[in-house]
Design a protein around this motif. Structure first.
Motif, short mmCIF file in Angstrom:
data_model
loop_
_atom_site.label_atom_id
_atom_site.label_comp_id
_atom_site.label_asym_id
_atom_site.label_seq_id
_atom_site.Cartn_x
_atom_site.Cartn_y
_atom_site.Cartn_z
N PRO A 155 0.81 -1.22 0.00
CA PRO A 155 0.00 0.00 0.00
C PRO A 155 0.85 1.27 0.00
O PRO A 155 0.48 2.27 -0.62
CB PRO A 155 -0.83 -0.14 1.28
CG PRO A 155 -0.97 -1.62 1.46
CD PRO A 155 0.35 -2.19 1.03
N ALA A 156 1.98 1.24 0.69
CA ALA A 156 2.87 2.40 0.74
C ALA A 156 3.81 2.48 -0.45
O ALA A 156 4.46 3.51 -0.67
CB ALA A 156 3.67 2.38 2.03
N ASN A 157 3.89 1.39 -1.23
CA ASN A 157 4.79 1.33 -2.39
C ASN A 157 4.03 0.75 -3.58
O ASN A 157 4.31 -0.35 -4.06
CB ASN A 157 6.01 0.46 -2.06
CG ASN A 157 7.06 0.47 -3.15
OD1 ASN A 157 7.45 1.52 -3.64
ND2 ASN A 157 7.54 -0.71 -3.53
N PRO A 158 3.04 1.49 -4.09
CA PRO A 158 2.16 0.95 -5.14
C PRO A 158 2.85 0.68 -6.46
O PRO A 158 2.35 -0.08 -7.28
CB PRO A 158 1.09 2.03 -5.29
CG PRO A 158 1.75 3.29 -4.80
CD PRO A 158 2.64 2.85 -3.69
N GLY A 159 4.04 1.26 -6.66
CA GLY A 159 4.76 1.03 -7.91
C GLY A 159 5.60 -0.22 -7.93
O GLY A 159 6.19 -0.57 -8.96
N GLY A 160 5.65 -0.94 -6.81
CA GLY A 160 6.46 -2.15 -6.75
C GLY A 160 5.85 -3.31 -7.51
O GLY A 160 4.72 -3.25 -7.99
N ILE B 141 14.74 -5.73 -14.78
CA ILE B 141 14.74 -6.50 -13.54
C ILE B 141 14.38 -5.59 -12.36
O ILE B 141 13.54 -5.94 -11.52
CB ILE B 141 16.11 -7.15 -13.30
CG1 ILE B 141 16.53 -7.99 -14.52
CG2 ILE B 141 16.07 -8.00 -12.03
CD1 ILE B 141 15.55 -9.09 -14.88
N VAL B 142 15.03 -4.44 -12.28
CA VAL B 142 14.76 -3.45 -11.24
C VAL B 142 14.42 -2.14 -11.94
O VAL B 142 15.30 -1.33 -12.22
CB VAL B 142 15.97 -3.27 -10.30
CG1 VAL B 142 15.64 -2.28 -9.18
CG2 VAL B 142 16.42 -4.60 -9.71
N PRO B 143 13.16 -1.92 -12.29
CA PRO B 143 12.79 -0.73 -13.06
C PRO B 143 13.20 0.57 -12.36
O PRO B 143 13.02 0.73 -11.15
CB PRO B 143 11.26 -0.84 -13.16
CG PRO B 143 10.99 -2.31 -13.02
CD PRO B 143 12.02 -2.81 -12.04
N ILE B 144 13.75 1.47 -13.14
CA ILE B 144 14.33 2.69 -12.58
C ILE B 144 13.32 3.55 -11.84
O ILE B 144 13.65 4.17 -10.82
CB ILE B 144 15.03 3.50 -13.70
CG1 ILE B 144 15.81 4.68 -13.12
CG2 ILE B 144 14.04 3.95 -14.77
CD1 ILE B 144 16.68 5.39 -14.13
N ALA B 145 12.09 3.61 -12.32
CA ALA B 145 11.09 4.47 -11.69
C ALA B 145 10.76 4.05 -10.27
O ALA B 145 10.37 4.89 -9.44
CB ALA B 145 9.81 4.50 -12.53
N ASP B 146 10.93 2.76 -9.98
CA ASP B 146 10.58 2.24 -8.66
C ASP B 146 11.79 2.01 -7.78
O ASP B 146 11.67 1.43 -6.69
CB ASP B 146 9.79 0.94 -8.81
CG ASP B 146 8.55 1.12 -9.67
OD1 ASP B 146 7.88 2.16 -9.51
OD2 ASP B 146 8.26 0.25 -10.51
#
Length: 276
Positions: free
Chosen positions: A132-137, A229-234
């Motif tokens: 909920p605190a990290n919706p872009g994950g 693998i680890v998207p930059i935006a997140d």
């Protein structure tokens, strides 16, 4: 082989090259690899006169295949034990992917005088998992799928993963570079399946927000904007807002494994940052 024993009795393999009087650079490898993944960097910085150190995380590479301690607190404690054993001072800590999380946790807690600077490359902080605190994950199901593939056929999974998104070979005009895939597979298969399975939880579910806020040394965040693998935006774009003295360097079109595919670009950039 060079080994040391941690506070809980775990034997860790490490490499320590170069003049012991030189400034140390400590490398933290990604999942599910080993210190060998830093070959291009260790040779480069050794040639520049630095002392270079890299370890195989517990359960990975040539370290003992323990079934315990596969969490970020223990990983960081293992690094602290090795740093103390070698009495490293004014070191630069460079972490890639999962190793970026390990480096962030260690640096945030390091004793004064131990760390001069940090570099996080394609790193997992602040948090990979969707909450909920990290919706872009990423959703938990994505990491469950990694666990499923590892448990079902680790050998095949460790061919497919580097052949596609890790190095961006699924986008590369020239296709797959087999020697790079084979070296990834070699490193991964040296480690323990249990350690690698548990490490998925460690890299995906650990929240490094407070670690990043606590890091007081200059920190370079390097990320490819085509990291699948680890998207930059997140990751990097969030981390830079949490660091006290952070600097973000974005590499257009580069993949998660850019330290291998584009070492000739990244190594001089890291060197320039260290020398400032």
């Amino acid at each position: 082989m060079t080994n040391f024993t941690t506070r809980d009795g775990t034997r860790i393999f490490y490499k320590d090259w170069g003049p012991k009087s030189a400034q140390p650079i400590f490398f933290h490898h990604g999942w599910p690899l080993s210190a060998d993944d830093w070959d291009a960097q260790m040779l480069f910085f050794l040639d520049q006169g630095y002392r270079v150190i890299a370890h195989d995380r517990r359960g990975h590479g040539r370290s003992v295949q323990t079934d315990q301690g596969h969490d970020m607190d223990t990983y960081a404690a293992d690094v602290a034990d090795l740093v103390e054993a070698l009495n490293l001072k004014n070191a630069v800590h460079i972490g890639h992917s999962t190793g970026g999380g390990e480096a962030a946790r260690y640096v945030a807690r390091a004793r004064p005088g131990r760390v001069a600077k940090a570099v996080l490359v394609g790193a997992v902080p602040p948090l990979m998992l969707e909450t909920p605190a990290n919706p872009g994950g990423a959703p938990r199901s994505a990491f469950d799928e990694l666990r499923r593939q590892l448990a079902t056929n680790r050998a095949q999974f460790f061919v497919d993963f580097p052949s596609g998104p890790f190095y961006g070979f699924n986008r590369r005009k020239g296709g797959v570079v087999q020697s790079v895939v084979q070296n990834w597979w070699r490193q991964a298969m040296m480690g323990a399946a249990k350690a690698q399975y548990d490490c998925i939880k460690a890299f995906s579910e650990t929240d490094f927000t407070e670690d990043l806020k606590a890091i007081a040394v200059p920190t370079l965040v390097m990320h490819g904007d085509d990291d699948q693998i680890v998207p930059i935006a997140d990751s990097a774009e969030l981390s830079i807002g949490l660091l006290q003295r952070g600097e973000l360097k974005v590499y257009k079109g580069l993949p998660h494994g850019m330290l291998t595919t584009d070492a000739g670009r990244l190594n001089p950039d890291i060197l320039e940052f260290i020398r400032r």
